[in-house]
Design a protein around this motif. Sequence first.
Motif, PDB file in Angstrom:
ATOM      1  N   SER A  35       0.798  -1.232   0.000  1.00  0.00           N
ATOM      2  CA  SER A  35       0.000   0.000   0.000  1.00  0.00           C
ATOM      3  C   SER A  35       0.825   1.274   0.000  1.00  0.00           C
ATOM      4  O   SER A  35       0.314   2.333  -0.380  1.00  0.00           O
ATOM      5  CB  SER A  35      -0.939   0.006   1.208  1.00  0.00           C
ATOM      6  N   HIS A  36       2.081   1.227   0.460  1.00  0.00           N
ATOM      7  CA  HIS A  36       2.891   2.443   0.513  1.00  0.00           C
ATOM      8  C   HIS A  36       3.269   2.898  -0.899  1.00  0.00           C
ATOM      9  O   HIS A  36       3.526   2.079  -1.784  1.00  0.00           O
ATOM     10  CB  HIS A  36       4.164   2.226   1.334  1.00  0.00           C
ATOM     11  N   LEU A  37       3.324   4.223  -1.080  1.00  0.00           N
ATOM     12  CA  LEU A  37       3.673   4.807  -2.379  1.00  0.00           C
ATOM     13  C   LEU A  37       5.142   5.202  -2.447  1.00  0.00           C
ATOM     14  O   LEU A  37       5.601   5.704  -3.472  1.00  0.00           O
ATOM     15  CB  LEU A  37       2.799   6.037  -2.652  1.00  0.00           C
ATOM     16  N   GLY A  38       5.870   4.992  -1.381  1.00  0.00           N
ATOM     17  CA  GLY A  38       7.289   5.317  -1.352  1.00  0.00           C
ATOM     18  C   GLY A  38       8.062   4.220  -0.655  1.00  0.00           C
ATOM     19  O   GLY A  38       7.494   3.244  -0.148  1.00  0.00           O
ATOM     20  N   GLU A  39       9.383   4.369  -0.601  1.00  0.00           N
ATOM     21  CA  GLU A  39      10.230   3.377   0.044  1.00  0.00           C
ATOM     22  C   GLU A  39       9.860   3.228   1.517  1.00  0.00           C
ATOM     23  O   GLU A  39       9.632   4.216   2.209  1.00  0.00           O
ATOM     24  CB  GLU A  39      11.701   3.797  -0.065  1.00  0.00           C
ATOM     25  N   VAL A  40       9.793   1.991   1.990  1.00  0.00           N
ATOM     26  CA  VAL A  40       9.516   1.729   3.406  1.00  0.00           C
ATOM     27  C   VAL A  40      10.825   1.878   4.177  1.00  0.00           C
ATOM     28  O   VAL A  40      11.810   1.193   3.885  1.00  0.00           O
ATOM     29  CB  VAL A  40       8.919   0.327   3.615  1.00  0.00           C
ATOM     30  N   THR A  41      10.834   2.769   5.149  1.00  0.00           N
ATOM     31  CA  THR A  41      12.071   3.040   5.891  1.00  0.00           C
ATOM     32  C   THR A  41      12.127   2.330   7.236  1.00  0.00           C
ATOM     33  O   THR A  41      13.204   2.182   7.804  1.00  0.00           O
ATOM     34  CB  THR A  41      12.232   4.553   6.114  1.00  0.00           C
ATOM     35  N   SER A  42      10.975   1.906   7.757  1.00  0.00           N
ATOM     36  CA  SER A  42      11.007   1.155   9.013  1.00  0.00           C
ATOM     37  C   SER A  42       9.696   0.408   9.234  1.00  0.00           C
ATOM     38  O   SER A  42       8.660   0.757   8.667  1.00  0.00           O
ATOM     39  CB  SER A  42      11.283   2.075  10.213  1.00  0.00           C
ATOM     40  N   VAL A  43       9.788  -0.628  10.056  1.00  0.00           N
ATOM     41  CA  VAL A  43       8.611  -1.347  10.538  1.00  0.00           C
ATOM     42  C   VAL A  43       8.817  -1.605  12.031  1.00  0.00           C
ATOM     43  O   VAL A  43       9.943  -1.772  12.497  1.00  0.00           O
ATOM     44  CB  VAL A  43       8.392  -2.686   9.798  1.00  0.00           C
ATOM     45  N   ALA A  44       7.717  -1.623  12.773  1.00  0.00           N
ATOM     46  CA  ALA A  44       7.768  -1.892  14.223  1.00  0.00           C
ATOM     47  C   ALA A  44       6.488  -2.599  14.614  1.00  0.00           C
ATOM     48  O   ALA A  44       5.457  -2.454  13.957  1.00  0.00           O
ATOM     49  CB  ALA A  44       7.937  -0.592  15.010  1.00  0.00           C
ATOM     50  N   MET A  45       6.554  -3.385  15.696  1.00  0.00           N
ATOM     51  CA  MET A  45       5.390  -4.144  16.154  1.00  0.00           C
ATOM     52  C   MET A  45       5.160  -3.861  17.630  1.00  0.00           C
ATOM     53  O   MET A  45       6.110  -3.665  18.392  1.00  0.00           O
ATOM     54  CB  MET A  45       5.621  -5.641  15.921  1.00  0.00           C
ATOM     55  N   ASN A  46       3.884  -3.829  18.033  1.00  0.00           N
ATOM     56  CA  ASN A  46       3.582  -3.585  19.446  1.00  0.00           C
ATOM     57  C   ASN A  46       3.896  -4.814  20.287  1.00  0.00           C
ATOM     58  O   ASN A  46       4.235  -5.880  19.760  1.00  0.00           O
ATOM     59  CB  ASN A  46       2.127  -3.133  19.630  1.00  0.00           C
ATOM     60  N   SER A  47       3.765  -4.689  21.604  1.00  0.00           N
ATOM     61  CA  SER A  47       4.271  -5.712  22.511  1.00  0.00           C
ATOM     62  C   SER A  47       3.534  -7.038  22.424  1.00  0.00           C
ATOM     63  O   SER A  47       4.093  -8.084  22.747  1.00  0.00           O
ATOM     64  CB  SER A  47       4.221  -5.204  23.962  1.00  0.00           C
ATOM     65  N   ASN A  48       2.274  -7.036  21.984  1.00  0.00           N
ATOM     66  CA  ASN A  48       1.561  -8.309  21.872  1.00  0.00           C
ATOM     67  C   ASN A  48       1.448  -8.809  20.437  1.00  0.00           C
ATOM     68  O   ASN A  48       0.794  -9.824  20.170  1.00  0.00           O
ATOM     69  CB  ASN A  48       0.169  -8.215  22.512  1.00  0.00           C
ATOM     70  N   GLY A  49       2.082  -8.111  19.507  1.00  0.00           N
ATOM     71  CA  GLY A  49       2.155  -8.590  18.132  1.00  0.00           C
ATOM     72  C   GLY A  49       0.894  -8.427  17.322  1.00  0.00           C
ATOM     73  O   GLY A  49       0.753  -9.047  16.257  1.00  0.00           O
ATOM     74  N   THR A  50      -0.022  -7.572  17.750  1.00  0.00           N
ATOM     75  CA  THR A  50      -1.285  -7.407  17.013  1.00  0.00           C
ATOM     76  C   THR A  50      -1.275  -6.219  16.063  1.00  0.00           C
ATOM     77  O   THR A  50      -2.088  -6.167  15.135  1.00  0.00           O
ATOM     78  CB  THR A  50      -2.448  -7.231  18.001  1.00  0.00           C
ATOM     79  N   LEU A  51      -0.374  -5.259  16.303  1.00  0.00           N
ATOM     80  CA  LEU A  51      -0.332  -4.055  15.470  1.00  0.00           C
ATOM     81  C   LEU A  51       1.054  -3.873  14.862  1.00  0.00           C
ATOM     82  O   LEU A  51       2.070  -4.189  15.487  1.00  0.00           O
ATOM     83  CB  LEU A  51      -0.677  -2.815  16.304  1.00  0.00           C
ATOM     84  N   LEU A  52       1.074  -3.350  13.644  1.00  0.00           N
ATOM     85  CA  LEU A  52       2.322  -3.057  12.932  1.00  0.00           C
ATOM     86  C   LEU A  52       2.338  -1.581  12.568  1.00  0.00           C
ATOM     87  O   LEU A  52       1.321  -1.026  12.129  1.00  0.00           O
ATOM     88  CB  LEU A  52       2.430  -3.908  11.667  1.00  0.00           C
ATOM     89  N   LEU A  53       3.475  -0.934  12.761  1.00  0.00           N
ATOM     90  CA  LEU A  53       3.658   0.463  12.371  1.00  0.00           C
ATOM     91  C   LEU A  53       4.729   0.520  11.294  1.00  0.00           C
ATOM     92  O   LEU A  53       5.823  -0.032  11.472  1.00  0.00           O
ATOM     93  CB  LEU A  53       4.085   1.304  13.578  1.00  0.00           C
ATOM     94  N   SER A  54       4.429   1.151  10.187  1.00  0.00           N
ATOM     95  CA  SER A  54       5.407   1.263   9.093  1.00  0.00           C
ATOM     96  C   SER A  54       5.633   2.727   8.752  1.00  0.00           C
ATOM     97  O   SER A  54       4.735   3.562   8.865  1.00  0.00           O
ATOM     98  CB  SER A  54       4.921   0.505   7.853  1.00  0.00           C
ATOM     99  N   SER A  55       6.860   3.030   8.335  1.00  0.00           N
ATOM    100  CA  SER A  55       7.220   4.381   7.904  1.00  0.00           C
ATOM    101  C   SER A  55       7.650   4.328   6.448  1.00  0.00           C
ATOM    102  O   SER A  55       8.269   3.355   6.014  1.00  0.00           O
ATOM    103  CB  SER A  55       8.367   4.936   8.755  1.00  0.00           C
ATOM    104  N   SER A  56       7.342   5.393   5.710  1.00  0.00           N
ATOM    105  CA  SER A  56       7.639   5.385   4.280  1.00  0.00           C
ATOM    106  C   SER A  56       8.004   6.780   3.797  1.00  0.00           C
ATOM    107  O   SER A  56       7.652   7.795   4.417  1.00  0.00           O
ATOM    108  CB  SER A  56       6.427   4.865   3.493  1.00  0.00           C
ATOM    109  N   LYS A  57       8.691   6.809   2.675  1.00  0.00           N
ATOM    110  CA  LYS A  57       9.060   8.081   2.061  1.00  0.00           C
ATOM    111  C   LYS A  57       7.900   8.714   1.299  1.00  0.00           C
ATOM    112  O   LYS A  57       8.095   9.676   0.552  1.00  0.00           O
ATOM    113  CB  LYS A  57      10.266   7.880   1.137  1.00  0.00           C
ATOM    114  N   ASP A  58       6.682   8.164   1.486  1.00  0.00           N
ATOM    115  CA  ASP A  58       5.501   8.863   0.969  1.00  0.00           C
ATOM    116  C   ASP A  58       4.970   9.842   2.014  1.00  0.00           C
ATOM    117  O   ASP A  58       3.825  10.284   1.954  1.00  0.00           O
ATOM    118  CB  ASP A  58       4.411   7.872   0.552  1.00  0.00           C
ATOM    119  N   ASN A  59       5.854  10.188   3.004  1.00  0.00           N
ATOM    120  CA  ASN A  59       5.530  11.171   4.035  1.00  0.00           C
ATOM    121  C   ASN A  59       4.464  10.687   5.013  1.00  0.00           C
ATOM    122  O   ASN A  59       3.716  11.491   5.565  1.00  0.00           O
ATOM    123  CB  ASN A  59       5.068  12.496   3.408  1.00  0.00           C
TER     124      ASN A  59
END
Length: 574
Positions: free
Chosen positions: A421-445
């Motif tokens: 779904s990201h329109l730019g390069e993915v610069t990072s991914v992170a997961m919450n402590s119970n593994g149910t949520l993912l946070l991603s960062s991208s150069k699509d601002n």
Amino acid sequence: MPAMAATHSHVGMNPNRIRPTEDIFNPNDPHIREDIIRMIMQYLADEGYNASQTTIQDESNVKWHEREDDTNETRRLKKAIIDGEWAEVDKICSKPLFKNQKSFLFAVYKQQYLEYIEHREMQKAFTFLQKRLKPLEQHQKTPIEFKDLCYLLTTKSIHDAPSFKNWEGIAQGRDRLVEQFQSMLEVENSVKDGSVYVPPNRLLNLLRQAVAYQIEVSRYHPRISPIVETLLQDFSPFVIPNATRTVMLGHRGNVKCADFVGAEGRSIISGSSDNTLRIWDTETGNCLHILEGHSSRIWDVSSNDGGTTAASASGDSTVKIWDIKGPKAQCRATLGGHSGDVYTVKYHPTSNHVVSGGYDKIVRLHDLTTGQVVKTFSGHQLAVSKVILNPIGNLIVSGSKDNTIKFWDLISGVCIKTITSHLGEVTSVAMNSNGTLLLSSSKDNSNRLWDVRMTRPLRKLKGHQNTSKNFIRAGFAHNSLLVGGSEDGLVYIWDQESGDILQKLQGHEAMVYNAVWSPKQSMFVSSSDDRTVRTWYYDGKCHDEDRCKSIVFVHHILTGLILTISIITTSSSP
């Protein structure tokens, strides 16, 4: 160069307090184990789980007495009684077994005497009565028992004496004697333990004390008593940092990454374009160690939960493992396999493996025992920018410059899902402590929050800047916050539920590459292109905006002066 530490004081985190990790009691002590079981049984009974309580009681009764049943003396005595080996019984009973041993001896001698009577060995019975039973007469069960024993010398049957009219015979008598011995032993051990009485609500009271301790030693004391909603995690106060705690200076190049070391987070590790890593004391900001060995910039760092080792990913195509516990930190191993920059590294939850990724598009799993690559994960079309693992360690998540996020099964090595779904390069991914949520960062601002189970987007977080060639990374903070860096030099804090910006932390002079939260320390650490590492905390005194701006302005001036001195020193050195 010495670090510049902020002078703000705070409450909590007293280093002299007894830590829960210290061996203030031995959990392997059998008495402690029994106490724990008893408290659990009490709680189950209080809550109405009677069947469960009975089951545990039945199992624990067997286990509690395995100590006694397994001793050689106990087993020998029981066997000797059953076999009628009375000389062996006498030998064992010559040693102290319990306080009421004379009562048991009277019972033993009584059994032997009755067997003489049963076999009509009257002379032996008479002698035994005089030498063994008469001295212990005061330990008889009833006032007429010894008199009836004497009467048996003149009767035709044991059942003729009132005290023994229900006597079942030699075999049953020996069984009864063994049961009496076991019962007396259990009573004695219960008295020794001193732990049979369990005060009311003992388990709940201990848990309340544990939570109170966590609140007491937390960095920020709440003004209103908090309501603890879970016992599965230690209490940490809900605060939004608003001020710089410490500025850490010393790196001669931009600081690409920084993270708290181990689960406790009492130190911080940073990696820089000056090809070095530094270990800092979280509380004081002092530099503890400088780690040298890489021949190119460090892109990412990670540490094991125990805080004893760290891993660094570098532009020299290697991952290095460092021993960082103790007075001298040093490189323990260099892991190869990559061709080109290694942009990311992460410890497996077991701390026996690390996962890495980089310019060559391959995710690699390294065994730290052998130093070998044990598995590779291929599928990305461009460089891998960030790799993480889920909390139980069976899933790898990787972000890439090909604009995708991939989920890999650790065992099979198969990519089980891809997010595009990201329109730019993915610069990072992170997961919450119970593994149910993912946070991603991208150069699509944008930073995006995902439901891991459904692989569906929940919300988009905006306001920061992430469009250039740098890796700008974000992560989870506390239970409801998200935090990340930005090219505008600010640390951004978002509300996880609404996606709203809650705070913009000012202080860095250039772009912020990452910001990481420590639940134990209740602080952020950030790294920047301005060559500094900063920690951020909640300053209760910094309640007015003008004052906060003044503090930031002073930090800017001092940081600029120190950087200028650093540059002059560097340029003038041979």
